[in-house]
Every structure is written in C-alpha cells, then in structure tokens.
Design an enzyme around this catalytic site. Structure first.
Site, PDB file in Angstrom:
ATOM      1  N   SER A   1     -33.450  41.516  64.562  1.00  0.00           N
ATOM      2  CA  SER A   1     -34.655  42.032  65.227  1.00  0.00           C
ATOM      3  C   SER A   1     -34.348  43.372  65.855  1.00  0.00           C
ATOM      4  CB  SER A   1     -35.106  41.075  66.333  1.00  0.00           C
ATOM      5  OG  SER A   1     -35.316  39.803  65.804  1.00  0.00           O
TER       6      SER A   1
ATOM      7  N   GLU B   1     -29.612  33.274  75.253  1.00  0.00           N
ATOM      8  CA  GLU B   1     -30.727  33.524  74.346  1.00  0.00           C
ATOM      9  C   GLU B   1     -31.792  32.431  74.492  1.00  0.00           C
ATOM     10  OE1 GLU B   1     -29.608  33.770  70.184  1.00  0.00           O
ATOM     11  OE2 GLU B   1     -31.455  34.840  69.724  1.00  0.00           O
TER      12      GLU B   1
ATOM     13  N   GLU C   1     -34.051  22.101  65.137  1.00  0.00           N
ATOM     14  CA  GLU C   1     -33.156  21.035  64.668  1.00  0.00           C
ATOM     15  C   GLU C   1     -31.764  21.204  65.284  1.00  0.00           C
ATOM     16  OE1 GLU C   1     -35.103  22.834  62.566  1.00  0.00           O
ATOM     17  OE2 GLU C   1     -36.564  21.237  62.245  1.00  0.00           O
TER      18      GLU C   1
ATOM     19  N   GLN D   1     -28.910  42.325  67.976  1.00  0.00           N
ATOM     20  CA  GLN D   1     -27.911  41.257  67.888  1.00  0.00           C
ATOM     21  C   GLN D   1     -27.515  41.034  66.433  1.00  0.00           C
ATOM     22  OE1 GLN D   1     -29.571  37.546  69.149  1.00  0.00           O
ATOM     23  NE2 GLN D   1     -27.622  36.537  69.416  1.00  0.00           N
TER      24      GLN D   1
ATOM     25  N   SER E   1     -26.521  36.681  62.713  1.00  0.00           N
ATOM     26  CA  SER E   1     -26.808  35.932  61.482  1.00  0.00           C
ATOM     27  C   SER E   1     -26.422  36.711  60.237  1.00  0.00           C
ATOM     28  CB  SER E   1     -28.292  35.605  61.407  1.00  0.00           C
ATOM     29  OG  SER E   1     -28.685  34.939  62.565  1.00  0.00           O
TER      30      SER E   1
HETATM   31  C1  LIG Z   1     -38.197  36.107  63.922  1.00  0.00           C
HETATM   32  C2  LIG Z   1     -36.730  35.974  63.816  1.00  0.00           C
HETATM   33  C3  LIG Z   1     -35.912  36.860  64.474  1.00  0.00           C
HETATM   34  C4  LIG Z   1     -34.530  36.755  64.364  1.00  0.00           C
HETATM   35  N1  LIG Z   1     -33.767  37.675  65.007  1.00  0.00           N
HETATM   36  C5  LIG Z   1     -32.417  37.605  64.881  1.00  0.00           C
HETATM   37  C6  LIG Z   1     -31.603  38.601  65.484  1.00  0.00           C
HETATM   38  O1  LIG Z   1     -32.085  39.512  66.135  1.00  0.00           O
HETATM   39  N2  LIG Z   1     -30.265  38.529  65.302  1.00  0.00           N
HETATM   40  C7  LIG Z   1     -29.686  37.522  64.605  1.00  0.00           C
HETATM   41  O2  LIG Z   1     -28.474  37.490  64.529  1.00  0.00           O
HETATM   42  N3  LIG Z   1     -30.432  36.559  64.024  1.00  0.00           N
HETATM   43  C8  LIG Z   1     -31.782  36.582  64.138  1.00  0.00           C
HETATM   44  N4  LIG Z   1     -32.555  35.620  63.535  1.00  0.00           N
HETATM   45  C9  LIG Z   1     -31.906  34.615  62.700  1.00  0.00           C
HETATM   46  C10 LIG Z   1     -31.899  33.216  63.265  1.00  0.00           C
HETATM   47  O3  LIG Z   1     -30.988  33.109  64.304  1.00  0.00           O
HETATM   48  C11 LIG Z   1     -31.580  32.256  62.109  1.00  0.00           C
HETATM   49  O4  LIG Z   1     -32.634  32.338  61.197  1.00  0.00           O
HETATM   50  C12 LIG Z   1     -31.429  30.833  62.572  1.00  0.00           C
HETATM   51  O5  LIG Z   1     -30.282  30.672  63.339  1.00  0.00           O
HETATM   52  C13 LIG Z   1     -31.408  29.837  61.415  1.00  0.00           C
HETATM   53  O6  LIG Z   1     -30.500  30.166  60.420  1.00  0.00           O
HETATM   54  P1  LIG Z   1     -30.944  30.249  58.893  1.00  0.00           P
HETATM   55  O7  LIG Z   1     -32.146  31.077  58.846  1.00  0.00           O
HETATM   56  O8  LIG Z   1     -29.760  30.647  58.133  1.00  0.00           O
HETATM   57  O9  LIG Z   1     -31.365  28.779  58.483  1.00  0.00           O
HETATM   58  P2  LIG Z   1     -30.391  27.578  57.924  1.00  0.00           P
HETATM   59  O10 LIG Z   1     -29.254  27.504  58.862  1.00  0.00           O
HETATM   60  O11 LIG Z   1     -30.107  27.887  56.512  1.00  0.00           O
HETATM   61  O12 LIG Z   1     -31.319  26.404  58.091  1.00  0.00           O
HETATM   62  C14 LIG Z   1     -32.265  25.934  57.126  1.00  0.00           C
HETATM   63  C15 LIG Z   1     -32.898  24.656  57.681  1.00  0.00           C
HETATM   64  O13 LIG Z   1     -31.894  23.672  57.822  1.00  0.00           O
HETATM   65  C16 LIG Z   1     -31.870  23.186  59.132  1.00  0.00           C
HETATM   66  N5  LIG Z   1     -30.493  22.892  59.519  1.00  0.00           N
HETATM   67  C17 LIG Z   1     -29.423  23.683  59.404  1.00  0.00           C
HETATM   68  N6  LIG Z   1     -28.326  23.070  59.875  1.00  0.00           N
HETATM   69  C18 LIG Z   1     -28.730  21.863  60.319  1.00  0.00           C
HETATM   70  C19 LIG Z   1     -28.085  20.763  60.927  1.00  0.00           C
HETATM   71  N7  LIG Z   1     -26.796  20.767  61.219  1.00  0.00           N
HETATM   72  N8  LIG Z   1     -28.835  19.691  61.245  1.00  0.00           N
HETATM   73  C20 LIG Z   1     -30.152  19.671  60.955  1.00  0.00           C
HETATM   74  N9  LIG Z   1     -30.823  20.656  60.401  1.00  0.00           N
HETATM   75  C21 LIG Z   1     -30.112  21.749  60.084  1.00  0.00           C
HETATM   76  C22 LIG Z   1     -32.439  24.297  59.977  1.00  0.00           C
HETATM   77  O14 LIG Z   1     -32.955  23.810  61.189  1.00  0.00           O
HETATM   78  C23 LIG Z   1     -33.507  24.845  59.077  1.00  0.00           C
HETATM   79  O15 LIG Z   1     -34.648  24.055  59.206  1.00  0.00           O
HETATM   80  C24 LIG Z   1     -33.946  35.709  63.619  1.00  0.00           C
HETATM   81  C25 LIG Z   1     -34.759  34.793  62.967  1.00  0.00           C
HETATM   82  C26 LIG Z   1     -36.151  34.917  63.057  1.00  0.00           C
HETATM   83  C27 LIG Z   1     -36.999  33.922  62.354  1.00  0.00           C
END
Ligand SMILES: Cc1cc2nc3c(=O)[nH]c(=O)nc-3n(C[C@H](O)[C@H](O)[C@H](O)COP(=O)(O)OP(=O)(O)OC[C@H]3O[C@@H](n4cnc5c(N)ncnc54)[C@H](O)[C@@H]3O)c2cc1C
Lengths: 371, 393
Positions: free
Chosen positions: B147, B230, B363, B112, B115
């Site tokens: 992933s 998902e 969140e 997928q 991100s």
């Molecule tokens: C093990 C693992 C596997 C993954 N696999 C995939 C994959 O296969 N494909 C893919 O596309 N993505 C994948 N991801 C990515 C995942 O979808 C993102 O990490 C996730 O959506 C969070 O985005 P970010 O990491 O940019 O955090 P951010 O969006 O930068 O968030 C940082 C912090 O701020 C908080 N936050 C952000 N916005 C808000 C809001 N509006 N209100 C309150 N709190 C908020 C978040 O909850 C978090 O605590 C994976 C992630 C992990 C950990």
C-alpha cells in the site's frame, strides 16, 4: 471518557466472591441441590450478602450500605454468571433494592427496609414478571384498594419464593404506586413455578387484600420502577459476560483434554476458529457491560448504554452456552455436566428484563434511527 | 508526571508562539513535534513527553478547537501505526533522531514491504534476500500488495539473510530508502478499480547497515512488533458513536426515509449496536495501553472491525436500491492515502473486502487468538525445524 477497566478494589471484590463460589457453589452440588426442597442456598446467600457485604454495595452508607456503585455490583454479577450460584441476588440486591433506592428514602419504612436488604438480613423481590422490559407500561395486574390493601396476581417473579419482602407496583384510586408487602402476611400466596433456569427460580405471587405500605405515589412510582428495571437490565449484561466467560474457559479446557483421531480435539482449526469467535464476542461483551455499569454509576448516558449492553450481551451469552454444549459432545448433553445450568441461565437472561429485539427497538428513537 | 493542566499550558504556549492562522502547516507540525505534543507517550526529544497515552486526546481536542493543522493520518497511516512503534522499540538513538520527526511531520511517508507473492499469511516464508557487502547490504526480491509504495520515501522491509536455518531464524529487518537505485514500484490495480497498492521489485538495492533495525537474524521478532501494532492500528482506531462505516449508513437512513424497510431496520439496529460495542472495545483497548497493560484483544478487535465494515457497507448498497447497482468511477487512479470510507457506497463495499485480508487475514488472526490467547494446540507443523531453503514452495 468513562473508565472501562477494573479498579484494584473491584478486582479484590471479585477475588473474594469468586473464592466463595468456588468453595461453596461447586457444580456437582449445585446440580443436586436443584432437585431438593431447597434449591436456593441461603447459607451461601448470607455469607455473600452479609459477610462479604455484596448486598449493600450500591446502597449509601447513611442507609446501612457500603456506598459503592453499580460498577462493583456488576463485578458480583459477573461472578454470579460464572458460577450460576443459587442465591437471590438479582431479585433482592438488585431489583428490590434499586426500586426502594429510587423512592423517597427519607421515609422510615423505606430506610428501615433498605438497611436490612443492604445488610443481607432481609430478602426482597420486585413483584413484576422477570420478562418486564425497561420502559414497559406500568403494570396493572395488582390493584390497591382505598384502604391500601392489595389484590391481584403477578406471574414469574424472580426470587419471590425466598423473599420476605415484596415490592409491589399496583394501581390504586390515585393512580400507580409502589408498595411494600411482607411475604408472610395474610393474603399473600407465593407459588413456586417450575423454572427454565434451575438455579434462579421464578414464582407466582397472589395477593388477596394483603396489607401493604405505599412507598411511592403516582408522582414517582413509575420512574422508581423503571429505574429498577433499567439498573437490573444494565447489570444483567455483566452476568451474561460471566456466563460467556465460563462457557469459553470450560470449553477450551475440555478441548485440550479430549483426544479424537489421535489429536487433541482443540487442535482442529474449525473448532479453534469457533472458540476465537467466542473470544471476540467476549471482548465485545466485556466492553459493553463495563460501559453500562460505569454509566449506571455516573448517571450519564444510561438509556443507550443499557440497551446496547442488553442487545449485545444476551445473544452472546446464549451462543456461548450453546457452543459449550455442542463442543462438549455427548457429555454436554448430560444432566451431570453443568453446561446445561449455564444454557438455562443464559436463555432465561435473554428473556429477562427485555429481549434483545426489544432493546434494539427501544434504542431506535434514542439514536435517531426511526423505523 | 504530566497532567492535563501541563498539557493545556504547553498547547497554549505552542499556539501563542505559532498562531495557526499565520503559521505555514509544515512549520506548525515541526513546532508541535518539537514541543513534545506530537505523540505525547513518546520520549522527550522524539515528539513526546513520556506522558500517559490516554491524555493524547486532550492535546488533539485543544489543537483542533484552535483550528491548528494536523498531519494526515490517512497518508501516513503505515508510518504512524507500524513503522514508528517498531523504530521506537528496536531503533538506535541515531535511527530515532533520523526517522521519527520527518515521519510524524509527514515529510517522509512510509510503506511496508512485507508480503511477497509466495509469502502472505506465512510471512516468515519470505524469500527476498539481503546479502552483506562491506558496510552495506544488497537486497533482491519481489514484494507485493504494498500500500502506498508509490508515494513513500521509506519502507519497513523484512528480508532473508540466512536460508540455511529454519525460516523464523534467518530473517533481518531494514529501513529501506524507496528512492534508492534498484527499487521499482509498479501499480497493482485492485477490485475497486484503483491502485492503492503496488508490486515492488528490488534489484540489488544497497542498504547501509546503519539502516538495519534490530540484530541480524532477529527480523522475525522485530516484525512481530510491527504486526501487533498493525492490528491495533487497523482495528483500534478511535471513532465517535454513530461513526465509522456504520455512521455512513445511518446518515443515509436518516436522510432517505423512502428507502426504509422493517427488515433493514432491525439489521441496521444490530449493526449500530455492534458498532457501539466496537467503539467501546477500541476505547477499552486504548485504556489498557495507557495503563501499560496491552491486552491480547487487538486481534479480536481487528476481526470484529472487518466483519462490521463488511456488513455495514453491504447493508448500505442494499439500502440504496437501484443506486446500489451503480458505481462511481472505475478509472484507474493511484490514491494518495488509504481511506476505507472514501468515495461512494460501491467503493466502500468493495474496499471493505480487504479489511479481513490486509494486516493479517481473519483466519490467521483466529489462529492467533486460539493459540496464543486461548492456549489451544497448534496445527501439526512441518516447517518448524526445516531450513528455509528446503521448504516446499
Ligand atoms: C488492501 C490490502 C493492502 C495490503 N497492504 C499491504 C502492505 O502495505 N504491505 C504488505 O506487506 N502487505 C500488504 N497486504 C498483504 C496482506 O498482508 C496479505 O494479503 C495477507 O497477509 C494475506 O496473505 P496472502 O494474500 O498471501 O493470502 P494467503 O496467505 O495465500 O491466504 C489465502 C487464504 O488462505 C487462508 N489461510 C492462509 N493460511 C492459513 C492458515 N494457516 N489457516 C487458515 N487459513 C489460512 C487465508 O486466510 C486466505 O483466506 C495488503 C493486502 C490488502 C488486501
């Protein structure tokens, strides 16, 4: 796999019970009623029990009931939680009725009493403290004499203040037994206690050589009593779900109406997340309550299902009611606002029929997780 | 309407024609797909029978009892959980025919590509752009935390096709061939020491328009379907009583009486109760899906699942005492599939931290519950009517 959804019949039943409570158990009137000489609304009880048939849902048709099951009773319990309607449903339609159903119903005394309980023309109570947990030792507070009369005192009996029939566990010369006693007969004193739960009362029952009929002897009394306690505990989980549902719905409503800092208070994320957590709890509470009701109806997996439902839903209901008060701010602290009725019901329900810790302890051997 | 008897008959026919003992695994999976016994709620000809989803377990049980091979859900979790339902919902008949069979039979593994370094929770902010070039699109950008990208042949991909409109409106969704020129996958090591996810660099990757899913500019709508599925895929998986992460801990508890304390006992019982209630919630969710009325509970289930996994895996290493101070192996490796329960206690503890981040953070899911389920007002927003290219970043 058991059916965890609601059937159409159950949804219809819910709709009629909810309409009834909406019309006749309006919160402001409930609060006023709690301080009158008639804290229970027995007219409402008659409509619920007799006209809607809610008292006899789990009683077989041959005994004058509707031949439905615990699943339908659970739906009524949900609505009772949502409305905290002041009716003796738990004591009469659940506890006393389940106890008698678990005795030999071929006995004339039992069949006759069950018929009336199911029809809602007789109010019953089970003479044990409401805090009694399933699996507790058989109570010895009441003694049966050789002539069959009963003597003793039982504290904190739910719905006893309006009960006409008492189902009393007592220990006689031949061991434990279950007895029926007319509340109006000589030697019976029922003293209303001041209850934490304003809409569901407890009372102390004193018996002095009171005339009684034995309906279960040493061979069945303990299991009949336990069946009643397990059934009631399992169904109480549905009431707890109803309480939590009311708390969440009302709090969401209020937080959309209330403005502070030029914003709807409900737009603040810290509060939205608390409500989302309540919703998550509720989703869990509904699944466990439905499962317990379904197991009580089918006879499968009852012990684990009931212990899980109680261990899970008791704290959820209390927490939801506490959050409702906190998030209503000053208004939540007032006597005028009904939130306190729900907190009082939720906290009493947590103690009723076994605390969560007690249910967890009961679970340990059932799931092979010894201390 | 397909009945249990029908299904049993079809399973018996499949087993008779393709005896599991003598049929190669891949051939058996192909035959099962063609018999409509892969995902029975899918349409006929696409591995299903248009049958109630609730009856899938009948098929699975019968086949398992006969010792039939199955596809590896861990290897193809993203394909099954996210790509397939989205392709089914938005794909053309040609796309259905081309992609669903190899997806289910595990010939093609999916990942997928959603991100990006600058767009995680705010997925609609993404900047990977796709530009039309004749019958193709040219895609350039960087994806992250992907992933299984290292073992995937295909990817679901969201891109920006119009930077001049507000962010939700200018996105387009594609099916991307991971072996195409311009796709570069680099391992990204994570706290467990292994590289389950990756960075993916896309440089002028050519994607034929025939591999676009949904209309141009409708990518957000298509992505919503993926994201909803998902959550259900992560949180709504079926597990038995006393199973899942809690099951791992209860096993240790039973086998190692010397580790028990009364404080841990009550915590364990609490978690067991939560595990059992989660099992019931997931099963209720599946019943709702089967009855055709998927509830909004999916997000709540995912939040509860993450919390339970984290609490249970934390309890497990505490219970283990000095063994909890050790780790099994920090060697960097690239696992073949996602396995939350895999390896030893320390791994489980660390991997579970991802449960509340992957597939939407807790969140963000709480925001979704509060706004879409409970109808609470949304946060004040500055990004709604601004063209994507003018957004602060
Ligand atoms: C093990 C693992 C596997 C993954 N696999 C995939 C994959 O296969 N494909 C893919 O596309 N993505 C994948 N991801 C990515 C995942 O979808 C993102 O990490 C996730 O959506 C969070 O985005 P970010 O990491 O940019 O955090 P951010 O969006 O930068 O968030 C940082 C912090 O701020 C908080 N936050 C952000 N916005 C808000 C809001 N509006 N209100 C309150 N709190 C908020 C978040 O909850 C978090 O605590 C994976 C992630 C992990 C950990």
């Amino acid at each position: 796999m058991s059916d965890l959804l609601y059937s159409e019949v159950e949804e219809d039943l819910r709709a009629s019970v909810r309409d009834l409570f909406k019309d006749r158990a309006e919160p402001a009137a409930l609060i006023t009623r709690t301080e009158t000489a008639e804290p229970y609304d027995l007219n409402l009880w008659r409509t619920l029990a007799a006209d809607l048939g809610a008292a006899g849902l789990a009683v077989p048709e041959a005994l004058g009931g509707h031949g439905a099951s615990a699943r339908e009773v659970a739906v009524v319990m949900e609505e009772l939680g949502r409305s905290v309607a002041p009716v003796p449903y738990l004591g009469s339609a659940v506890l006393a009725t389940s106890a008698l159903l678990a005795t030999d119903t071929a006995q004339a005394e039992v069949a006759e009493r069950l018929g009336k309980l199911a029809a809602g023309t007789l109010i019953g109570a089970l003479a044990v403290p409401l805090s009694t947990a399933p699996g507790a030792e058989f109570p010895s507070a009441v003694t049966a004499a050789a002539d069959g009369t009963l003597t003793g005192r039982v504290r904190s009996v739910v719905d006893a203040s309006v009960a006409e029939l008492l189902v009393v566990p007592a220990v006689g010369p031949d061991g434990p037994g279950l007895y029926t006693v007319d509340a109006a007969s000589a030697g019976v004193t029922v003293t209303e206690a001041i209850s934490l739960d304003l809409t569901r009362r407890i009372a102390d029952v004193t018996l002095e050589n009171a005339a009684a009929k034995r309906v279960a002897d040493a061979s069945t009394a303990a299991s009949a009593l336990d069946t009643a306690l397990v059934t009631a505990a399992g169904l109480l989980a549905s009431e707890q779900l109803g309480i939590a549902e009311w708390a969440l719905t009302e709090t969401v409503r209020y937080l959309k109406e209330r403005y502070q800092f030029a914003r709807q208070v409900g737009s603040f994320q810290s509060l939205k997340h608390r409500l989302a957590n309540l919703y998550t709890d509720l989703v869990n509470a509904r699944a466990t309550a439905r499962y317990a009701a379904d197991c009580l109806a089918s006879g499968d997996d009852i012990a684990i299902a009931v212990a899980v439902a109680q261990a899970r839903n008791s704290p959820i209901a209390v927490h939801a009611a506490e959050e409702a008060i906190q998030l209503h701010g000053g208004i939540g602290m007032t006597w005028e606002h009904p939130a306190h009725l729900y907190l009082k019901r939720a906290k009493s329900d947590e103690i009723a029929l076994g605390t969560p810790g007690r249910h967890r302890a009961a679970l340990a051997p059932l799931i092979d997780l010894p201390a | 309407m397909t009945t249990v008897d029908d299904l049993n008959r079809r399973v018996a026919e499949l087993l008779a024609a393709y005896p599991p003992e003598s049929t190669p695994r891949q051939d058996f999976l192909d035959a099962r797909f063609d018999a409509g016994l892969a995902w029975i709620h899918f349409p006929e000809g696409l591995g299903g029978l248009n049958a109630p989803r609730s009856l899938q377990s009948v098929v699975d049980k019968e086949l398992a009892a006969a010792g039939a091979p199955d596809n590896d859900k861990r290897r193809i979790g993203i394909g099954l959980g996210m790509a397939a339902p989205t392709i089914l919902a938005f794909g053309t008949p040609e796309q259905h025919q081309r992609f669903l069979r190899p997806l289910w039979t595990e010939r093609e593994v999916w990942c997928q590509l959603f991100s990006e370094p600058g767009a995680g929770s705010d997925l609609a902010a993404l900047g990977t752009h796709a530009v039309r070039d004749g019958d193709d699109w040219l895609v350039t950008g960087q994806k992250v935390w992907t992933s299984g990208a290292h073992k995937s042949q295909w990817a679901i991909l969201v891109t920006r096709t119009d930077p001049d409109v507000p962010k939700h409106r200018g996105m387009t969704y594609f099916l991307c061939d991971m072996t195409a020129p311009g796709v570069e996958v680099r391992p990204l090591r994570q706290i467990t020491g292994e590289a389950e996810f990756n960075e993916v660099f896309l440089s002028e990757v050519r994607i034929p328009d025939a591999h676009r899913l949904g209309a141009v500019g409708e990518g957000w709508k298509v992505a919503q379907t993926t994201l909803m599925n998902e959550r259900v895929a992560i949180g709504g998986t079926e597990f038995p009583r006393d199973g899942g992460m809690v099951g791992v801990v209860t096993e240790v508890w039973r086998e190692r009486p010397e580790l028990r304390t009364s404080e841990l006992h009550d915590r364990l019982l609490k978690l067991w109760v939560e595990g059992e209630s989660l099992r019931l919630v997931s099963s209720r969710l599946r019943q709702q899906l089967a009855a055709g009325a998927p509830g909004p509970e999916g997000s709540a289930v995912k939040v509860a699942f993450s919390e339970l996994n984290q609490a249970a895996s934390g309890l497990e290493i505490e219970l283990l005492g000095d063994e909890g101070l050790r780790y099994d192996d920090w060697t960097m490796r690239r696992p073949d599939g996602v396995n939350f329960l895999g390896r030893e206690a320390g791994y489980r503890y660390l991997r579970a931290k991802g449960n509340s981040i992957e597939g939407g953070t807790s969140e963000v899911l709480r925001n979704i519950i509060a706004e879409r389920v409970l109808g609470l007002p949304s946060e004040p927003r500055i990004d709604k009517d601004v063209a994507w290219k003018d957004l602060p970043r």
